[in-house]
Design a protein around this motif. Structure first.
Motif, PDB file in Angstrom:
ATOM      1  N   THR A   6      -1.192   2.816  -6.616  1.00 20.90           N
ATOM      2  CA  THR A   6      -2.370   3.258  -5.637  1.00 20.90           C
ATOM      3  C   THR A   6      -3.000   3.011  -4.226  1.00 20.90           C
ATOM      4  O   THR A   6      -2.052   2.275  -3.676  1.00 20.90           O
ATOM      5  N   PRO A   7      -3.594   3.281  -3.111  1.00 21.04           N
ATOM      6  CA  PRO A   7      -3.777   2.591  -1.688  1.00 21.04           C
ATOM      7  C   PRO A   7      -3.474   1.562  -1.530  1.00 21.04           C
ATOM      8  O   PRO A   7      -4.690   0.651  -2.417  1.00 21.04           O
ATOM      9  N   ALA A   8      -3.402   0.736  -0.267  1.00 21.09           N
ATOM     10  CA  ALA A   8      -3.576  -0.315  -0.474  1.00 21.09           C
ATOM     11  C   ALA A   8      -4.499  -0.479   0.336  1.00 21.09           C
ATOM     12  O   ALA A   8      -5.263  -0.051   0.300  1.00 21.09           O
ATOM     13  N   SER A   9      -5.158  -2.184   0.369  1.00 19.26           N
ATOM     14  CA  SER A   9      -5.664  -2.716   0.048  1.00 19.26           C
ATOM     15  C   SER A   9      -7.253  -1.749  -0.245  1.00 19.26           C
ATOM     16  O   SER A   9      -8.961  -1.888   0.606  1.00 19.26           O
ATOM     17  N   ASP A  10      -7.400  -1.442  -1.202  1.00 19.27           N
ATOM     18  CA  ASP A  10      -8.337  -0.480  -1.846  1.00 19.27           C
ATOM     19  C   ASP A  10      -8.869  -1.177  -3.212  1.00 19.27           C
ATOM     20  O   ASP A  10      -7.888  -1.163  -4.099  1.00 19.27           O
ATOM     21  N   ALA A  11      -9.930  -2.364  -3.206  1.00 19.42           N
ATOM     22  CA  ALA A  11      -9.775  -2.728  -4.276  1.00 19.42           C
ATOM     23  C   ALA A  11     -10.710  -2.244  -5.307  1.00 19.42           C
ATOM     24  O   ALA A  11     -10.359  -2.476  -7.475  1.00 19.42           O
ATOM     25  N   ASP A  12     -11.267  -1.367  -5.077  1.00 14.73           N
ATOM     26  CA  ASP A  12     -12.465  -0.212  -6.235  1.00 14.73           C
ATOM     27  C   ASP A  12     -10.880   0.637  -6.665  1.00 14.73           C
ATOM     28  O   ASP A  12     -10.904   0.263  -8.209  1.00 14.73           O
ATOM     29  N   GLN A  13     -10.145   0.928  -6.058  1.00 12.52           N
ATOM     30  CA  GLN A  13      -8.570   1.814  -6.824  1.00 12.52           C
ATOM     31  C   GLN A  13      -8.127   0.918  -7.395  1.00 12.52           C
ATOM     32  O   GLN A  13      -7.658   1.338  -8.559  1.00 12.52           O
ATOM     33  N   LEU A  14      -8.092  -0.268  -7.402  1.00 11.37           N
ATOM     34  CA  LEU A  14      -7.019  -0.918  -8.168  1.00 11.37           C
ATOM     35  C   LEU A  14      -7.898  -1.661 -10.004  1.00 11.37           C
ATOM     36  O   LEU A  14      -6.598  -1.917 -10.415  1.00 11.37           O
ATOM     37  N   ARG A  15      -9.181  -1.124  -9.142  1.00 15.49           N
ATOM     38  CA  ARG A  15     -10.067  -1.624 -10.519  1.00 15.49           C
ATOM     39  C   ARG A  15      -9.432  -0.762 -11.045  1.00 15.49           C
ATOM     40  O   ARG A  15      -9.728  -0.710 -12.422  1.00 15.49           O
ATOM     41  N   GLU A  16      -9.722   0.113 -11.013  1.00 14.06           N
ATOM     42  CA  GLU A  16      -9.911   1.918 -11.720  1.00 14.06           C
ATOM     43  C   GLU A  16      -8.707   1.828 -12.194  1.00 14.06           C
ATOM     44  O   GLU A  16      -8.871   2.530 -14.156  1.00 14.06           O
ATOM     45  N   ALA A  17      -7.464   1.848 -12.052  1.00 14.36           N
ATOM     46  CA  ALA A  17      -6.664   2.079 -12.601  1.00 14.36           C
ATOM     47  C   ALA A  17      -5.708   0.833 -12.753  1.00 14.36           C
ATOM     48  O   ALA A  17      -5.490   1.674 -14.301  1.00 14.36           O
ATOM     49  N   LEU A  18      -6.378  -0.836 -13.240  1.00 17.67           N
ATOM     50  CA  LEU A  18      -6.235  -1.853 -13.685  1.00 17.67           C
ATOM     51  C   LEU A  18      -6.965  -0.628 -15.531  1.00 17.67           C
ATOM     52  O   LEU A  18      -6.454  -0.831 -16.381  1.00 17.67           O
ATOM     53  N   GLU A  19      -8.449  -0.375 -15.391  1.00 13.23           N
ATOM     54  CA  GLU A  19      -8.761  -0.117 -16.482  1.00 13.23           C
ATOM     55  C   GLU A  19      -8.298   1.070 -17.005  1.00 13.23           C
ATOM     56  O   GLU A  19      -8.380   1.371 -18.667  1.00 13.23           O
ATOM     57  N   TYR A  20      -7.825   2.212 -16.836  1.00 11.04           N
ATOM     58  CA  TYR A  20      -6.889   3.393 -17.025  1.00 11.04           C
ATOM     59  C   TYR A  20      -5.800   2.534 -17.992  1.00 11.04           C
ATOM     60  O   TYR A  20      -5.728   3.137 -18.854  1.00 11.04           O
ATOM     61  N   LEU A  21      -4.655   1.408 -17.371  1.00  9.90           N
ATOM     62  CA  LEU A  21      -3.905   1.318 -17.452  1.00  9.90           C
ATOM     63  C   LEU A  21      -4.075   1.111 -19.666  1.00  9.90           C
ATOM     64  O   LEU A  21      -3.448   0.530 -20.026  1.00  9.90           O
TER      65      LEU A  21
END
Length: 380
Positions: free
Chosen positions: A323-338
């Protein structure tokens, strides 16, 4: 002569020693101030037995503020290391290996020059990535060290490109570190989870690293706060960092169960890797972080930032997710997906383990290649 204040250095030397190489290990250590966060340095022993070799800790003056006086620290380290080695070891050395160019490489430079000994330095990123932040005198000392080096080693291809700013391409070699899978009891995963009190349906997220801004702990907290599910637990293992107490406070406020560990024993860290469903590493910059090799050895998939040498380790979508660094929203989305697909997590973890083996990212192979490089520079 080596600096062994970090685990990957210690493991590298252990692996090198296992090949039959005789080591004299020197770890320059600052004189301890009487008060403050660095006063604990007074407890560092003069020498210490590590397995079959002994580590020596000669003291030098570490001057603050670092921005203005780091070069003074380098000069002190060089002077004291040179005199210490000359009076302590009778047998001449064939090669000097240092962990980085500064302080350790520069500290060894005078000794190597006086005896015409080849110098090999392995950078893990700090001195090269931060070069422009150092004052001009430190920059000059780093360049002087690199110019003398017979071999310039880096832990990633991305960092090797940086090293070529300072050294001829013929000098620069990527030498990955790694991990030994046999140390990870993956066959006991369910039993370890039971011992840790982790329910079968719970997804354990693991963070290992310094509790600091650059490791992405603020983005991690923000992503976890926004994670609306009740099947998640968090384990965080730290070993330093200015945001330690802030991070622990934030973890305590989460609705998800969380456990924070401080300077945990390596065996316990390996057990957590095995128990985890996903390693999360939202760093702002990295070289090739050791913790990802550890996760691969434990058959644990990785969610990490797309920075530095991490894309060289993780095959996005196959052994983990970037995921891109410094991007909490994309980090959360990736967590949900996984977290919605347990079987996918297991498949990714197994694929990462196989990649570790296929690429020979183990300490044994690291030591074999390092020994080859030493023989090459000795016989030049």
């Amino acid at each position: 002569m080596f600096q062994v204040r970090t685990p990957f250095n210690h493991r590298s030397f252990d692996a090198l020693n296992a090949t039959g190489v005789d080591l004299d290990v020197v770890s320059p250590t600052p004189f301890a101030p009487p008060l403050g966060p660095y006063s604990d340095y007074r407890h560092v022993p003069k020498t210490e037995q590590w397995g079959s070799y002994r580590v020596h800790y000669p003291r030098y003056l570490y001057m603050l503020p670092k921005k203005y006086f780091y070069h003074v620290s380098g000069n002190s380290a060089q002077k004291r290391v040179t005199s210490y080695v000359e009076r302590t070891f009778e047998t001449p050395h064939d090669v000097v290996q240092t962990c980085g160019f500064y302080l350790d490489g520069y500290a060894s430079l005078e000794y190597c020059r006086k005896r015409d000994i080849p110098l090999v330095a392995l950078s893990h990123a700090g001195d090269l990535k931060n070069f422009d932040r150092f004052n001009e005198r430190v920059q000059s000392q780093i360049r002087e060290t690199i110019d003398y080096c017979s071999a310039v080693l880096t832990v990633s291809d991305e960092l090797a490109d940086v090293a070529r700013r300072f050294a001829p391409a013929s000098k620069v070699t990527t030498l990955p570190i790694g991990e030994d899978p046999e140390k990870y009891p993956t066959d006991r995963r369910e039993a370890i989870r039971r011992e840790l009190g982790i329910a079968p349906e719970t997804k354990l997220l693991l963070f290992v690293g310094r509790f600091e801004e650059e490791k992405g702990v603020r983005e991690l907290v923000a992503a976890l706060e926004a994670l609306d599910r009740d099947d998640v637990a968090i384990a965080a293992v730290g070993h330093g960092g200015a945001l330690r107490w802030w991070f622990l406070d934030q973890l305590g406020e989460l609705s998800h169960p969380s456990h924070a560990y401080w300077e945990l024993d390596p065996i316990a860290v390996r057990r957590l890797h095995v128990a985890a469903d996903l390693l999360v590493l939202p760093s702002h910059f990295e070289a090739r972080p050791t913790v990802i090799y550890e996760a691969m050895a434990a058959k644990t998939p990785v969610l990490a930032s797309d920075v530095g040498g991490i894309p060289e380790m993780i095959v996005d979508g196959e052994t983990g997710v970037l995921t891109p660094a410094s991007d909490a929203d994309q980090l959360r989305e990736a967590l949900e997906y996984l977290l919605d697909d347990t079987e996918r997590l297991r498949t990714m973890g197994a694929a990462g383990h196989q990649r570790l083996l296929d690429q020979e990212w183990t300490w044994t192979h690291h030591a074999q290649r390092l020994s080859e490089i030493h023989r090459e520079v000795i016989h030049e």
